[in-house]
Enzyme design. Structure first.
Site, PDB file in Angstrom:
ATOM      1  N   SER A  17       0.826  -1.209   0.000  1.00 47.49           N
ATOM      2  CA  SER A  17       0.000   0.000   0.000  1.00 47.49           C
ATOM      3  C   SER A  17       0.858   1.255   0.000  1.00 47.49           C
ATOM      4  O   SER A  17       0.491   2.265  -0.578  1.00 47.49           O
ATOM      5  CB  SER A  17      -0.866   0.058   1.261  1.00 47.49           C
ATOM      6  OG  SER A  17      -1.619  -1.096   1.410  1.00 47.49           O
TER       7      SER A  17
ATOM      8  N   HIS B 196      -1.107  -2.634  -7.103  1.00 47.14           N
ATOM      9  CA  HIS B 196      -1.837  -2.299  -5.870  1.00 47.14           C
ATOM     10  C   HIS B 196      -3.333  -2.482  -6.079  1.00 47.14           C
ATOM     11  O   HIS B 196      -3.999  -1.661  -6.712  1.00 47.14           O
ATOM     12  CB  HIS B 196      -1.507  -0.852  -5.469  1.00 47.14           C
ATOM     13  CG  HIS B 196      -2.156  -0.436  -4.196  1.00 47.14           C
ATOM     14  ND1 HIS B 196      -2.662   0.819  -3.988  1.00 47.14           N
ATOM     15  CD2 HIS B 196      -2.381  -1.121  -3.051  1.00 47.14           C
ATOM     16  CE1 HIS B 196      -3.175   0.890  -2.774  1.00 47.14           C
ATOM     17  NE2 HIS B 196      -3.021  -0.278  -2.192  1.00 47.14           N
TER      18      HIS B 196
ATOM     19  N   GLU C 271      -3.699  -0.041  -9.106  1.00 47.77           N
ATOM     20  CA  GLU C 271      -2.637   0.909  -9.430  1.00 47.77           C
ATOM     21  C   GLU C 271      -1.419   0.102  -9.880  1.00 47.77           C
ATOM     22  O   GLU C 271      -0.993  -0.822  -9.185  1.00 47.77           O
ATOM     23  CB  GLU C 271      -2.298   1.768  -8.208  1.00 47.77           C
ATOM     24  CG  GLU C 271      -3.391   2.777  -7.890  1.00 47.77           C
ATOM     25  CD  GLU C 271      -3.077   3.640  -6.676  1.00 47.77           C
ATOM     26  OE1 GLU C 271      -3.377   4.834  -6.711  1.00 47.77           O
ATOM     27  OE2 GLU C 271      -2.548   3.106  -5.671  1.00 47.77           O
TER      28      GLU C 271
ATOM     29  N   ASN D  24      -3.855   6.520  -2.119  1.00 40.02           N
ATOM     30  CA  ASN D  24      -3.665   6.656  -0.677  1.00 40.02           C
ATOM     31  C   ASN D  24      -2.938   7.944  -0.300  1.00 40.02           C
ATOM     32  O   ASN D  24      -3.091   8.452   0.805  1.00 40.02           O
ATOM     33  CB  ASN D  24      -2.907   5.445  -0.120  1.00 40.02           C
ATOM     34  CG  ASN D  24      -3.837   4.249   0.068  1.00 40.02           C
ATOM     35  OD1 ASN D  24      -5.059   4.405   0.102  1.00 40.02           O
ATOM     36  ND2 ASN D  24      -3.271   3.057   0.183  1.00 40.02           N
TER      37      ASN D  24
HETATM   38  P1  NAI Z   1      -3.272  -9.964   6.005  1.00 42.93           P
HETATM   39  O1  NAI Z   1      -2.624  -9.812   7.320  1.00 42.93           O
HETATM   40  O2  NAI Z   1      -4.734 -10.231   5.928  1.00 42.93           O
HETATM   41  O3  NAI Z   1      -2.558 -11.111   5.191  1.00 42.93           O
HETATM   42  C1  NAI Z   1      -1.178 -11.267   5.106  1.00 42.93           C
HETATM   43  C2  NAI Z   1      -0.911 -12.735   4.861  1.00 42.93           C
HETATM   44  O4  NAI Z   1       0.449 -12.894   4.520  1.00 42.93           O
HETATM   45  C3  NAI Z   1      -1.168 -13.628   6.071  1.00 42.93           C
HETATM   46  O5  NAI Z   1      -2.062 -14.665   5.705  1.00 42.93           O
HETATM   47  C4  NAI Z   1       0.207 -14.171   6.422  1.00 42.93           C
HETATM   48  O6  NAI Z   1       0.170 -15.488   6.916  1.00 42.93           O
HETATM   49  C5  NAI Z   1       0.911 -14.098   5.104  1.00 42.93           C
HETATM   50  N1  NAI Z   1       2.359 -14.032   5.200  1.00 42.93           N
HETATM   51  C6  NAI Z   1       3.099 -13.272   6.023  1.00 42.93           C
HETATM   52  N2  NAI Z   1       4.396 -13.474   5.801  1.00 42.93           N
HETATM   53  C7  NAI Z   1       4.503 -14.380   4.816  1.00 42.93           C
HETATM   54  C8  NAI Z   1       5.571 -14.998   4.145  1.00 42.93           C
HETATM   55  N3  NAI Z   1       6.818 -14.716   4.445  1.00 42.93           N
HETATM   56  N4  NAI Z   1       5.288 -15.896   3.173  1.00 42.93           N
HETATM   57  C9  NAI Z   1       4.029 -16.182   2.861  1.00 42.93           C
HETATM   58  N5  NAI Z   1       2.979 -15.636   3.464  1.00 42.93           N
HETATM   59  C10 NAI Z   1       3.202 -14.730   4.430  1.00 42.93           C
HETATM   60  O7  NAI Z   1      -2.906  -8.632   5.206  1.00 42.93           O
HETATM   61  P2  NAI Z   1      -3.654  -7.958   3.976  1.00 42.93           P
HETATM   62  O8  NAI Z   1      -4.622  -6.964   4.480  1.00 42.93           O
HETATM   63  O9  NAI Z   1      -4.097  -9.000   3.054  1.00 42.93           O
HETATM   64  O10 NAI Z   1      -2.476  -7.104   3.318  1.00 42.93           O
HETATM   65  C11 NAI Z   1      -1.448  -7.699   2.572  1.00 42.93           C
HETATM   66  C12 NAI Z   1      -0.708  -6.638   1.796  1.00 42.93           C
HETATM   67  O11 NAI Z   1      -1.628  -5.953   0.960  1.00 42.93           O
HETATM   68  C13 NAI Z   1      -0.039  -5.571   2.620  1.00 42.93           C
HETATM   69  O12 NAI Z   1       1.155  -5.179   1.973  1.00 42.93           O
HETATM   70  C14 NAI Z   1      -1.033  -4.430   2.609  1.00 42.93           C
HETATM   71  O13 NAI Z   1      -0.435  -3.185   2.825  1.00 42.93           O
HETATM   72  C15 NAI Z   1      -1.549  -4.560   1.201  1.00 42.93           C
HETATM   73  N6  NAI Z   1      -2.866  -3.991   0.981  1.00 42.93           N
HETATM   74  C16 NAI Z   1      -3.861  -4.115   1.899  1.00 42.93           C
HETATM   75  C17 NAI Z   1      -5.107  -3.570   1.669  1.00 42.93           C
HETATM   76  C18 NAI Z   1      -6.197  -3.738   2.670  1.00 42.93           C
HETATM   77  O14 NAI Z   1      -7.238  -3.085   2.515  1.00 42.93           O
HETATM   78  N7  NAI Z   1      -6.055  -4.570   3.670  1.00 42.93           N
HETATM   79  C19 NAI Z   1      -5.401  -2.836   0.426  1.00 42.93           C
HETATM   80  C20 NAI Z   1      -4.308  -2.831  -0.515  1.00 42.93           C
HETATM   81  C21 NAI Z   1      -3.093  -3.364  -0.214  1.00 42.93           C
END
Ligand code: NAI
Length: 687
Positions: free
Chosen positions: A412, A433, A445, A483
């Site tokens: 993000s 993104h 994006e 953002n």
């Molecule tokens: P989340 O916490 O729901 O999911 C992250 C996942 O990554 C978890 O299931 C975790 O087990 C896994 N993970 C962590 N380290 C790992 C590794 N080394 N290898 C494999 N899997 C691993 O987080 P979320 O919300 O899905 O966000 C993920 C990314 O997307 C972040 O970079 C966030 O900034 C970005 N993002 C989030 C948005 C949102 O609205 N939540 C919108 C746009 C981007």
């Protein structure tokens, strides 16, 4: 005997309609790729075709379209100026009055002018997969060639008013049940025409001559007012359709046509049409046209959380094979569960069939072994927002994947340059993104690093379009286009709360503008902790711009991190389900103001809106000046598609122009005076 098509007396250079007569029956074919819009050449040729089939005393004329669809609408590129002759209503009246009765034989998407054309025919028959609709309201318009007056005469007032006002298509079976079709066929249209002609029903009364029973539209009006969220066209479409029960067809059609023409120049319609064209051009950058996108078959997703699962589901829906990688098998199972939940929901709601759901399940696998991503054509990581974790993932992917495969981050806020620095094949790394929920939100994006190749960008754009997304190119900066503007928006909202506005008044004012929710409701929805972490990062790096209001930090420290947090509280109290304004927050904010001795001001809803818009538009202009966004329409697409800015207001840049730059400058001066030193002025706002 079949006569050749050359008998049409229109210019052969622009001719797009073919007439063939066989055994006293005519086949009139429109061939105006890609979607057979009713451009002036089609209208001219149709007029001529009516003359011709009558001259030949044809028993029937079947009207069909070549290519993937029957007429899918008017030609919106003609909407900017006065429509050239002949006008569509006249063509349709000629078809309806024709001695030789017309049979509309339809497939694909019969929309707008296409449906109006079909309604003027004596009979309508359609392939079972055809869809029918009056989507003009989506462009801020209403039908302009009798659609609102003929449709109620065929399917009844309430149904017609609903179709005209909500702009949503209905499928062939539903339209048949409504009484809109004389026959639904599957397969060969030629066969269908032949058998329809063999059992030709008596010619019905012309559509325009039929009576319309009045109906009580009170409930529908309430429904449309709510769903329109400030857009004018839906209610105008409803009211115009309602005329069908009260005035003659001629009178109703005249009013409809004039209303349609007036709406063409309305700000809302100009806004919507601009976005419509922009969403085509922005998603296909000129620069990339010279490159052939690489084919994507196998997609690897790293991280099966909220975003990873959504991106996986979107990729499966587009027909790709998807491999999800997680930290361990337990997390992989959890990720699979999230993907399955999305598939099951799509199935339960009827959006997909059991066969499609099973195909998606079969194309999906999840595990913890990077070797399974070795032949992936693209990998997208959506792991925790931590630069070190992300770098480790990129490096592992680079180890197993081919150097031509793309590797993308869904970060993000982090810099994709930093995540990919020093890794082999630097030109294939980028940011993609997605927005949450990623299986539904259309915006993506696309973030190139300083060394991402155009070949990579071209493949990434094609991949995103293939997912049904709207990809927008953005340069690297904190928060990219969307953002970064959101941060400016929140900053100005916080400044007003610090100086006297209630957060609930700020939310109400932004809802009043047409936003689906205000900034504080949005924070409660997405959770306060992500932006908290981001603020901490900016403060530590010394990049926070100007005045700092730490009320949101205090909420986080109190455990009020939003609707989904254990406390079920944020700016609002969600403990009873729906979010309620919380007197504790009002008291806390009041105490904060006293402690910080801020100068108390009162802000009207208009003040709140214009000041927030000044902050947004200033940031958007800075983004343009820095070359982060390629055009003002790109910014408007990002904010309408990703943040719920009302499309009928065109996006922040369009809104500012319509509001007047002098007023915007005045508002910018006010926010500068309110928080001195907190805003870097864009060129348009420099005094
Ligand atoms: P989340 O916490 O729901 O999911 C992250 C996942 O990554 C978890 O299931 C975790 O087990 C896994 N993970 C962590 N380290 C790992 C590794 N080394 N290898 C494999 N899997 C691993 O987080 P979320 O919300 O899905 O966000 C993920 C990314 O997307 C972040 O970079 C966030 O900034 C970005 N993002 C989030 C948005 C949102 O609205 N939540 C919108 C746009 C981007």
């Amino acid at each position: 005997m079949t006569t050749p098509s050359t008998t049409l007396q229109t210019d052969p250079e622009t001719r797009v309609v073919d007439v063939a007569i066989d055994n006293g029956h005519a086949l009139v074919t429109i061939d105006n790729p890609p979607v057979n819009p009713l451009s002036v050449s089609v209208r001219k040729d149709l007029m001529e075709a009516v003359r011709l089939v009558n001259e030949a005393k044809c028993k029937t004329a079947a009207l069909v379209c070549a290519g993937r669809t029957f007429v899918a609408g008017g030609d919106i590129s003609e909407f900017a100026g006065p429509p050239p002759l002949p006008h569509l209503p006249d063509v349709l009246n000629a078809i309806e009055a024709s001695e030789t009765p017309f049979i509309a034989v339809m497939h694909g998407t019969v929309l707008g002018g296409g449906l109006e054309l079909a309604l003027a025919c004596a009979w309508r028959i359609a392939d079972e997969k055809t869809k029918f609709g009056l989507p003009e309201v989506n462009l801020g318009l209403i039908p302009g060639a009798g659609g609102t007056q003929r449709l109620p005469r065929v399917i009844g007032l309430e149904r017609a008013a609903r179709m005209a006002a909500n702009g949503k298509p209905v499928n062939a079976r539903t339209f048949e049940e409504f009484g809109g079709l004389d026959l639904v066929f599957s397969g060969d249209p030629v066969q269908a025409i032949a058998s329809f002609r063999d059992n030709l029903p008596a010619r019905p009364q012309n559509t325009s001559a039929r009576p319309v029973a009045d109906a009580d539209l009170t409930a529908l009006k309430a429904e449309i007012t709510k769903s329109a969220k400030g857009a004018d066209a839906p209610m105008i479409a409803l009211e115009t359709t309602a005329l069908a029960a009260r005035v003659s067809f001629e009178e109703g059609s005249k009013i409809e046509r004039q209303t349609h023409l007036d709406l063409r120049t309305s700000a809302q319609s100009r806004a919507l049409r601009r976005l419509f064209f922009a969403s085509r051009s922005v998603t296909r950058p000129e620069r990339l046209k010279a490159f052939q996108p690489a084919e994507i078959k196998h997609v690897a997703i790293v991280g099966g959380g909220l975003m990873g699962a959504g991106i996986a589901a979107a990729s499966l829906a587009a027909g790709h094979r998807v491999t999800m990688l997680e930290r361990d098998t337990e997390s992989a199972d959890a990720g699979s569960g999230r993907v399955e939940a999305i598939i099951a929901k799509d199935l339960a709601s009827g959006r997909i069939t059991e066969a499609k759901a099973n195909a998606r399940r079969a194309a999906f696998s999840a595990g913890a072994d990077y070797a399974s991503a070795a032949d992936a054509d693209i990998a997208i990581e959506a792991v925790f927002e931590d630069p070190e974790v992300k770098r480790a993932v990129f490096s592992q992917l680079a180890d197993v994947m081919s150097e031509t495969a793309l590797i993308a981050t869904n970060t993000s806020y982090l810099d994709p340059n930093m995540i990919s620095e020093g890794m082999p094949g630097p030109g294939r790394f980028l940011g993609l993104h997605f927005f949450s929920p990623a299986n539904i939100m259309k915006l993506v994006e696309v973030v190139g690093t300083s060394v991402t190749t155009d070949q990579t960008m071209s493949t990434a754009f094609a991949f995103a379009r293939g997912l049904g997304k709207i990809p927008v190119e953005t340069g690297v900066c904190d928060g990219f286009i969307g953002n970064r503007i959101l941060s400016a928006y929140r900053r100005q909202a916080d400044y007003m709360v610090a100086d006297g506005a209630s957060p609930y008044d700020v939310d109400a004012a932004m809802r009043g503008l047409g936003m689906p929710m205000g900034p504080y409701e949005l924070q409660d929805r997405t959770g306060l902790q992500i932006s908290w972490a981001n603020r901490k990062r900016q403060l530590a790096a010394g990049t926070w711009p100007g005045r700092y209001v730490d009320i949101a930090d205090k909420l986080c420290e109190m455990g009020r991190q939003g609707r989904g947090s254990p406390a079920k509280k944020g700016w609002y109290d969600h403990t009873s389900g729906s979010g309620k304004p919380d007197p504790d927050i009002e008291a806390m904010v009041a105490a904060w103001r006293t402690e910080h001795s801020t100068a108390q001001q009162s802000f009207s809803a208009d003040d709140i809106v214009i000041r927030i818009m000044a902050a947004i538009v200033n940031e958007a202009n800075l983004i343009l000046e820095e070359g982060i966004a390629t055009s003002d329409t790109a910014i408007d697409i990002v904010w309408t598609e990703g943040y719920g800015f009302p499309k009928h207001l065109g996006g922040p840049m369009f809104w500012a122009e319509e509001t007047g730059m002098d007023r915007m400058r005045e508002a910018f001066a006010a926010i500068e005076a309110q928080s001195p030193g907190s805003w870097k002025a864009a060129g348009v706002f420099k005094s």
